[in-house]
Scaffold this motif. Structure first.
Motif, mmCIF file in Angstrom:
data_model
loop_
_atom_site.group_PDB
_atom_site.id
_atom_site.type_symbol
_atom_site.label_atom_id
_atom_site.label_comp_id
_atom_site.label_asym_id
_atom_site.label_seq_id
_atom_site.Cartn_x
_atom_site.Cartn_y
_atom_site.Cartn_z
ATOM 1 N N ALA A 190 -5.814 3.933 -12.947
ATOM 2 C CA ALA A 190 -5.742 2.710 -13.501
ATOM 3 C C ALA A 190 -4.181 2.006 -13.235
ATOM 4 N N PHE A 191 -3.217 2.943 -13.657
ATOM 5 C CA PHE A 191 -1.905 2.234 -13.436
ATOM 6 C C PHE A 191 -1.644 1.902 -11.735
ATOM 7 N N VAL A 192 -1.756 2.806 -10.856
ATOM 8 C CA VAL A 192 -1.716 2.312 -9.427
ATOM 9 C C VAL A 192 -2.560 1.062 -9.124
ATOM 10 N N GLY A 193 -3.771 1.065 -9.701
ATOM 11 C CA GLY A 193 -4.443 -0.068 -9.514
ATOM 12 C C GLY A 193 -3.979 -1.481 -9.936
ATOM 13 N N ALA A 194 -3.523 -1.300 -11.124
ATOM 14 C CA ALA A 194 -3.075 -2.555 -11.590
ATOM 15 C C ALA A 194 -1.670 -3.138 -11.103
ATOM 16 N N VAL A 195 -0.859 -2.203 -10.628
ATOM 17 C CA VAL A 195 0.574 -2.393 -9.924
ATOM 18 C C VAL A 195 0.070 -2.986 -8.594
ATOM 19 N N ILE A 247 8.544 -5.936 -7.884
ATOM 20 C CA ILE A 247 7.760 -4.346 -7.974
ATOM 21 C C ILE A 247 8.355 -3.678 -9.158
ATOM 22 N N ILE A 248 9.588 -3.711 -9.439
ATOM 23 C CA ILE A 248 10.194 -2.982 -10.597
ATOM 24 C C ILE A 248 9.621 -3.652 -11.835
ATOM 25 N N LYS A 249 9.821 -5.024 -11.838
ATOM 26 C CA LYS A 249 9.169 -5.874 -13.000
ATOM 27 C C LYS A 249 7.867 -5.431 -13.324
ATOM 28 N N ILE A 250 6.932 -5.364 -12.234
ATOM 29 C CA ILE A 250 5.664 -5.025 -12.274
ATOM 30 C C ILE A 250 5.425 -3.531 -13.098
ATOM 31 N N VAL A 251 6.102 -2.805 -12.382
ATOM 32 C CA VAL A 251 5.946 -1.184 -12.884
ATOM 33 C C VAL A 251 6.644 -1.353 -14.440
ATOM 34 N N ASN A 252 7.309 -1.958 -14.537
ATOM 35 C CA ASN A 252 7.974 -1.835 -15.903
ATOM 36 C C ASN A 252 6.975 -2.402 -16.970
ATOM 37 N N GLU A 253 6.396 -3.651 -16.876
ATOM 38 C CA GLU A 253 5.484 -4.053 -17.619
ATOM 39 C C GLU A 253 4.238 -3.292 -17.683
ATOM 40 N N ALA A 260 -0.774 -10.101 -5.473
ATOM 41 C CA ALA A 260 -1.187 -11.368 -6.053
ATOM 42 C C ALA A 260 0.324 -12.202 -6.374
ATOM 43 N N VAL A 261 1.437 -11.569 -6.157
ATOM 44 C CA VAL A 261 2.722 -12.269 -6.501
ATOM 45 C C VAL A 261 3.149 -13.258 -5.614
ATOM 46 N N GLU A 262 3.668 -14.269 -6.171
ATOM 47 C CA GLU A 262 4.102 -15.547 -5.375
ATOM 48 C C GLU A 262 5.330 -14.996 -4.869
ATOM 49 N N VAL A 263 5.816 -15.897 -3.802
ATOM 50 C CA VAL A 263 7.314 -15.620 -3.313
ATOM 51 C C VAL A 263 8.064 -16.153 -4.314
ATOM 52 N N SER A 264 9.201 -15.436 -4.855
ATOM 53 C CA SER A 264 9.991 -16.007 -5.811
ATOM 54 C C SER A 264 11.591 -16.197 -5.338
ATOM 55 N N GLN A 265 11.882 -17.413 -5.888
ATOM 56 C CA GLN A 265 13.251 -17.728 -5.806
ATOM 57 C C GLN A 265 14.156 -16.720 -6.338
ATOM 58 N N ALA A 266 13.917 -16.364 -7.691
ATOM 59 C CA ALA A 266 14.778 -15.435 -8.606
ATOM 60 C C ALA A 266 14.603 -13.806 -8.282
ATOM 61 N N LEU A 267 13.538 -13.489 -7.974
ATOM 62 C CA LEU A 267 13.526 -12.039 -7.823
ATOM 63 C C LEU A 267 12.942 -11.763 -6.264
ATOM 64 N N ASN A 268 13.754 -10.682 -5.573
ATOM 65 C CA ASN A 268 13.447 -10.042 -4.514
ATOM 66 C C ASN A 268 12.364 -9.052 -4.581
ATOM 67 N N PRO A 269 11.811 -8.809 -3.456
ATOM 68 C CA PRO A 269 10.648 -7.798 -3.467
ATOM 69 C C PRO A 269 10.507 -6.516 -4.398
ATOM 70 N N ALA A 270 11.880 -6.050 -4.232
ATOM 71 C CA ALA A 270 12.082 -4.681 -4.711
ATOM 72 C C ALA A 270 12.171 -5.122 -6.348
ATOM 73 N N GLN A 271 12.706 -6.149 -6.931
ATOM 74 C CA GLN A 271 12.889 -6.594 -8.255
ATOM 75 C C GLN A 271 11.485 -6.914 -8.803
ATOM 76 N N ASP A 310 0.794 -1.213 -0.101
ATOM 77 C CA ASP A 310 0.100 -0.089 -0.114
ATOM 78 C C ASP A 310 1.159 1.380 0.067
ATOM 79 N N ALA A 311 1.967 1.292 0.728
ATOM 80 C CA ALA A 311 2.957 2.477 1.027
ATOM 81 C C ALA A 311 3.397 2.598 -0.433
ATOM 82 N N THR A 312 3.966 1.559 -0.903
ATOM 83 C CA THR A 312 4.580 1.694 -2.198
ATOM 84 C C THR A 312 3.692 2.294 -3.365
ATOM 85 N N ALA A 313 2.421 1.556 -3.248
ATOM 86 C CA ALA A 313 1.397 2.097 -4.297
ATOM 87 C C ALA A 313 1.117 3.643 -4.316
#
Ligand code: GDP
Length: 298
Positions: free
Chosen positions: A50-55, A74-80, A61-72, A28-31
């Motif tokens: 629309a943008f913030v809602g989607a992010v 979020i960056i991936k989502i914002v980029n997309e 909904a993001v699953e805990v990922s081995q490959a990306l840390n939380p900051a990465q 929420d704070a990041t959004a």
């Protein structure tokens, strides 16, 4: 280009570094921070929402990922989401099956239409086309001469009104220009039209009449990116008054915020097709949403 927005977003992402997992309140704070960044960049409110809602939805909904840390993540989502808001795929010019392809330019005075006419003509010529520039801006003193100058710089022919050849009648000039292109086998016609300093019914009627007389394959709405979210009102007026198939953003070189660029696609539904980044004829390129998003994210 877009330095203010880039800096702001980079601060948002930095504050997420080192976090092992994002709680809902982190998201929420990041959004909220992203929302403020976009508003400061002068992005139109419906687009920000629309943008913030989607992010937010995707981050939650993001699953805990081995490959990306939380900051990465979020960056991936914002980029997309940035790529999406900028139009997704690159939209290329559509050429007529039976030449000449007619490209009409519309936009306010000072938006950069005449300069763009030269840039586009040069770019098309380099790709083996033989464009003809047609001077239908009979409103602004010197617009015809300016088109002749850019035409010469671009190494392309210019059709300008002459006595007995449509002086004072932009629709007549447009028609005569297309006939000239047919007769002399130019494969592309670029029609420069008159703008006004603000949205004006007479200007819209004239642009619509030129459109009806030339049946353009593409109508490009030329938009000065530096006007920020005022762009939205102008773009809507041109969409309703003339209609357009694509947008060209000009003066991106002076646009630190990016509000017009990030708003215009979402608001009008029309793709951004080209970007102009300076006064020189070579300071121009096809618009690539993915490259622009990467640039914003640094
Ligand atoms: P028109 O009235 O729409 O035909 O606009 P012009 O083509 O005459 O452009 C208005 C002014 O903006 C001119 O001084 C151009 O040199 C300048 N201009 C056009 N495109 C760009 C651009 O991408 N960047 C910058 N910095 N200036 C531009």
């Amino acid at each position: 280009m877009f330095e203010t927005l880039s800096d702001r977003l980079s601060t948002v992402f930095t504050s997420l570094r080192g976090k092992g997992r994002l709680s809902q309140s982190d998201i929420d704070a990041t959004a909220r921070e992203i929302r403020v960044s976009l508003l400061e960049a002068d992005v139109a409110l419906p687009v920000v929402k629309a943008f913030v809602g989607a992010v937010k939805e995707r981050a939650s909904a993001v699953e805990v990922s081995q490959a990306l840390n939380p900051a990465q993540q979020i960056i991936k989502i914002v980029n997309e989401e940035l790529v999406k808001i900028l139009g997704g795929e690159t939209r290329r010019l559509v050429f007529a099956k039976n030449p000449p392809t007619v490209i009409m330019l519309a936009g306010l005075q000072g938006a950069g239409k005449t300069t763009l006419a030269g840039k586009l003509a040069r770019w098309l010529r380099e790709q083996g086309h033989t464009p003809l520039l047609v001077a239908c801006d009979l409103q602004r003193p010197n617009a015809v001469t300016q088109l002749q100058v850019v035409g010469e710089q671009a190494g392309v022919s210019v059709f300008a009104p002459e006595p007995g050849n449509g002086v004072g009648d932009p629709v007549g000039v447009a028609r005569a220009g297309i006939a000239e292109a047919r007769g002399k086998h130019f494969d592309i016609v670029i029609v420069d039209t008159a703008g006004r300093l603000g949205v004006d019914t007479e200007m819209m009627a004239q642009a619509a009449a030129i459109r009806d007389a030339t049946s353009p394959d593409e109508v490009l709405f030329v938009l000065d990116a530096m006007v920020g979210q005022d762009a939205v009102t102008t773009a809507e007026a041109f969409r309703d008054g003339v209609g357009f198939t694509g947008v060209v953003l000009t003066k991106l070189d002076g646009d630190a915020r990016g509000g017009a660029a990030l708003s215009v696609r979402h608001v009008t539904g029309a793709p951004i097709m080209f970007a102009s980044t300076g006064e020189k004829l070579n300071e121009f390129d096809i618009f690539h949403p993915d490259r622009m998003a990467s640039r914003i994210l640094g």
